[in-house]
Motif scaffolding. Structure first.
Motif, short mmCIF file in Angstrom:
data_model
loop_
_atom_site.label_atom_id
_atom_site.label_comp_id
_atom_site.label_asym_id
_atom_site.label_seq_id
_atom_site.Cartn_x
_atom_site.Cartn_y
_atom_site.Cartn_z
N LYS A 263 36.23 -13.22 -5.37
CA LYS A 263 36.35 -14.71 -5.45
C LYS A 263 37.31 -15.81 -4.86
CE LYS A 263 34.63 -15.80 -9.73
NZ LYS A 263 34.41 -16.14 -11.31
N THR A 264 38.80 -15.03 -4.50
CA THR A 264 39.57 -15.55 -3.72
C THR A 264 40.25 -15.16 -2.68
OG1 THR A 264 41.18 -14.29 -5.39
CG2 THR A 264 40.33 -16.83 -6.24
N GLY A 265 40.03 -13.29 -2.10
CA GLY A 265 40.10 -12.50 -1.49
C GLY A 265 41.87 -12.68 -1.34
N ILE A 266 42.31 -12.02 -2.80
CA ILE A 266 43.53 -12.36 -3.08
C ILE A 266 43.75 -10.76 -3.58
CG2 ILE A 266 46.10 -13.10 -4.42
CD1 ILE A 266 44.66 -15.99 -3.87
N LYS A 267 44.38 -10.29 -3.37
CA LYS A 267 44.87 -9.15 -4.08
C LYS A 267 45.95 -8.77 -5.16
CE LYS A 267 44.90 -3.32 -3.99
NZ LYS A 267 45.40 -2.56 -2.74
N ILE A 268 45.38 -8.76 -6.55
CA ILE A 268 46.50 -9.16 -7.45
C ILE A 268 47.24 -7.72 -8.17
CG2 ILE A 268 45.18 -8.80 -9.71
CD1 ILE A 268 46.50 -11.17 -10.23
N GLY A 269 48.32 -7.70 -7.76
CA GLY A 269 49.41 -6.66 -8.54
C GLY A 269 50.14 -6.99 -9.28
N PHE A 270 51.62 -6.76 -9.55
CA PHE A 270 52.50 -6.85 -10.84
C PHE A 270 53.59 -7.50 -10.37
CE2 PHE A 270 51.78 -1.94 -11.72
CZ PHE A 270 50.31 -2.08 -12.76
N MET A 271 53.81 -7.84 -9.46
CA MET A 271 54.85 -8.57 -8.85
C MET A 271 54.74 -9.85 -9.20
SD MET A 271 57.71 -7.31 -7.10
CE MET A 271 58.13 -9.10 -5.91
N SER A 272 53.91 -10.90 -9.18
CA SER A 272 53.62 -12.09 -10.00
C SER A 272 53.16 -12.60 -11.19
CB SER A 272 51.32 -12.28 -9.52
OG SER A 272 50.65 -12.05 -10.31
N PHE A 273 53.62 -11.35 -11.59
CA PHE A 273 53.12 -11.46 -13.17
C PHE A 273 55.35 -11.23 -13.82
CE2 PHE A 273 49.09 -9.67 -12.97
CZ PHE A 273 48.41 -9.99 -13.97
N PHE A 274 54.79 -10.19 -13.00
CA PHE A 274 56.98 -10.33 -13.37
C PHE A 274 57.46 -11.74 -12.74
CE2 PHE A 274 56.52 -5.85 -13.80
CZ PHE A 274 57.06 -5.52 -15.05
N SER A 275 57.29 -12.23 -11.69
CA SER A 275 57.81 -13.63 -11.39
C SER A 275 58.07 -14.83 -12.34
CB SER A 275 57.07 -14.20 -10.07
OG SER A 275 57.12 -12.70 -9.00
N LYS A 276 56.22 -14.80 -13.03
CA LYS A 276 55.92 -15.62 -14.22
C LYS A 276 56.72 -15.34 -14.79
CE LYS A 276 53.34 -19.23 -14.94
NZ LYS A 276 53.70 -20.57 -13.50
N ALA A 277 56.66 -14.56 -15.53
CA ALA A 277 57.29 -13.97 -16.82
C ALA A 277 59.09 -14.27 -16.78
CB ALA A 277 57.79 -12.45 -17.01
N LEU A 278 60.00 -14.12 -15.11
CA LEU A 278 60.80 -14.79 -14.38
C LEU A 278 61.28 -16.28 -15.19
CD1 LEU A 278 63.86 -13.32 -12.33
CD2 LEU A 278 63.08 -15.45 -12.47
N CYS A 279 60.11 -16.68 -14.79
CA CYS A 279 59.94 -18.30 -14.88
C CYS A 279 60.48 -18.98 -16.15
CB CYS A 279 58.97 -19.13 -13.60
SG CYS A 279 58.88 -18.77 -11.88
N LEU A 280 58.93 -18.51 -16.85
CA LEU A 280 59.48 -19.02 -18.44
C LEU A 280 61.02 -18.10 -18.95
CD1 LEU A 280 55.95 -17.57 -19.38
CD2 LEU A 280 56.48 -20.23 -18.47
N ALA A 281 61.12 -17.11 -18.20
CA ALA A 281 62.40 -16.64 -19.23
C ALA A 281 63.58 -17.58 -19.05
CB ALA A 281 62.83 -14.99 -19.20
#
Length: 443
Positions: A263-281
């Motif tokens: 749908k988006t052409g984006i290959k999702i990995g782990f970095m986005s999840f850790f980045s979001k978790a860091l922002c919330l923390a």
């Protein structure tokens, strides 16, 4: 008599003027002391003079080292992409200058022919220093190559000589048979070469070679070494560790990665999840996203409402940390796309100063290279850096049973001057909880 003398004077003047142009000197004696590339000479000899005498004049422009960034005043000339005599188009890359942060391309300010280079590769150049000379009226040279083609008919007029050579060719062909005898003797040395190789045990000296090579450090590596040592000498660095069960995140990624890619052409990995978790923390532990500022080591704490994540990217020249700005306001897919774009720019050497400026905290993923555990170094003036490592199947206790789970070690190196141990451990524990149950990030 007056008429004859005036005519003679005019003839002499015209001859001198013509000879002066042929030798590259200006017509007007008042500009005789001016160099050929001076702006005064260029104004005094417009292209109209070509039509009068039929002689082409050169409009040579000296191109200086361009402005690179507000904090960069010099660099190392790494490569001349074009050479003297090459015709270049407007904005075509001429040379590459290496700085302590990025590589800067020097482009042609206009179309023309390079007449002279004023610096050699590996020279240190400063902003505004003359770099090369460009004949901006050299566009006529682009049409010069067809001229030799007109002379091509001359060799075509002498086809008899090639014919004679053709008739002579068969004679050497007849002489070709003698060469076959030499091959047999050649085979003998070939056979002899085998025992020769066996009888030369000294040749395997290469595995035990004691040769040494000395290579000058590039500016980026020098800058990295300087900043890392500065961080080690300034910050009160301390590292805390934890481990995270990646089972749920891996399952989440397997379920949706193909659909997201389609749908988006984006290959999702782990970095986005850790980045979001860091922002919330960071919202719960603001000091982890803060900094110390002020003279004499700093006496002021800066707390930020935004999170600009510096993502460590390995390049052939060294480690760079481009910044994902306002990551706290991005979705997972937006963060993933921003990280991928910065990674491509870093590996292609196209990062700009704006891509690397700032950053409030850093994520370093050594796991992509197979790292099991390590202690990252703080990127001053930041307060913390999160280190990710490889995912390995390890036996752990789950509800009273031993199970194999994909586990990752997390490391948080923090500046103890600003962040206490309790806060640092809590910050890392929050990231662990968000990764082990990604649904909590939606709450």
């Amino acid at each position: 008599m007056i008429r004859k003398s005036s005519i003679n004077i005019a003839k002499v003047a015209s001859r001198r003027a013509l000879s002066g142009l042929v030798r590259g000197r200006p017509v007007c004696s008042s500009f005789a002391a001016q160099p050929r590339s001076s702006p005064v000479l260029l104004r005094s000899l417009p292209i109209v003079s070509n039509n009068v005498f039929g002689i082409r004049t050169y409009a040579v422009t000296t191109v200086p080292v361009p402005e690179m960034a507000e904090s960069i005043t010099e660099g190392t000339l790494k490569q001349w992409v074009k050479n003297v005599g090459d015709y270049v188009e407007l904005d075509e890359e001429i040379a590459s200058i290496e700085t302590d942060k990025i590589d800067v391309a020097v482009n042609a300010p206009s179309a023309g022919v390079i007449t002279e280079v004023l610096a050699a590769e590996e020279d240190t150049v400063t902003v505004g220093q003359p770099l090369f000379k460009l004949d901006t009226d050299g566009s006529a040279d682009a049409s010069a190559p067809p001229a030799p083609k007109e002379e091509a008919p001359k060799p075509a007029e002498t086809p008899k000589e090639p014919e004679a050579s053709k008739t002579e060719a068969p004679k050497p062909a007849a002489a070709a048979p003698p060469p076959p005898p030499p091959p047999p003797p050649a085979a003998k040395p070939a056979a002899a070469s085998k025992p020769a190789a066996a009888s030369t045990p000294e040749t395997p000296s290469t595995p035990g070679s004691r040769d040494e090579r000395r290579v000058k450090m590039n500016r980026m590596r020098l800058r990295i070494a300087e900043r890392l040592k500065q961080s080690q000498n300034t910050a009160a660095s301390l590292t805390t560790f934890n481990e995270v069960d990646m089972s749920n995140l891996i399952e989440f990624r397997k379920l949706y990665k193909d659909e997201i890619l389609k749908k988006t052409g984006i290959k999702i990995g782990f970095m986005s999840f850790f980045s979001k978790a860091l922002c919330l923390a960071s919202k719960e532990i603001p000091a982890a996203n803060g900094a110390i500022e002020g003279p004499n080591g700093g006496d002021t704490i800066v707390y930020r409402d935004y999170v600009d994540i510096s993502v460590a990217v390995a390049t052939p020249k060294g480690l760079v940390t481009p910044v994902v700005r306002n990551a706290e306001a991005m979705s997972l897919l937006e963060i993933e796309k921003a990280i991928a774009d910065l990674g491509h720019k870093a590996r292609d050497g196209k990062l700009t100063i704006e891509d690397m400026a700032g950053g409030t905290t850093t994520i370093s993923n050594g796991g992509v290279f197979g790292s099991l555990m390590g202690t990252p170094i703080i990127n001053l003036p930041q307060t913390a850096v999160l280190g990710l490592h490889g995912v390995k199947d390890r036996p752990i206790a789950v509800n009273g049973k031993v199970e194999l789970r994909p586990m990752m070690y997390l490391a948080l190196t923090y500046d103890h001057r600003l962040l206490d141990g309790r806060e640092a451990v809590t910050f890392l524990k929050l990231i662990k909880e968000y990764i082990e149950d990604p649904r909590k990030m939606l709450l």
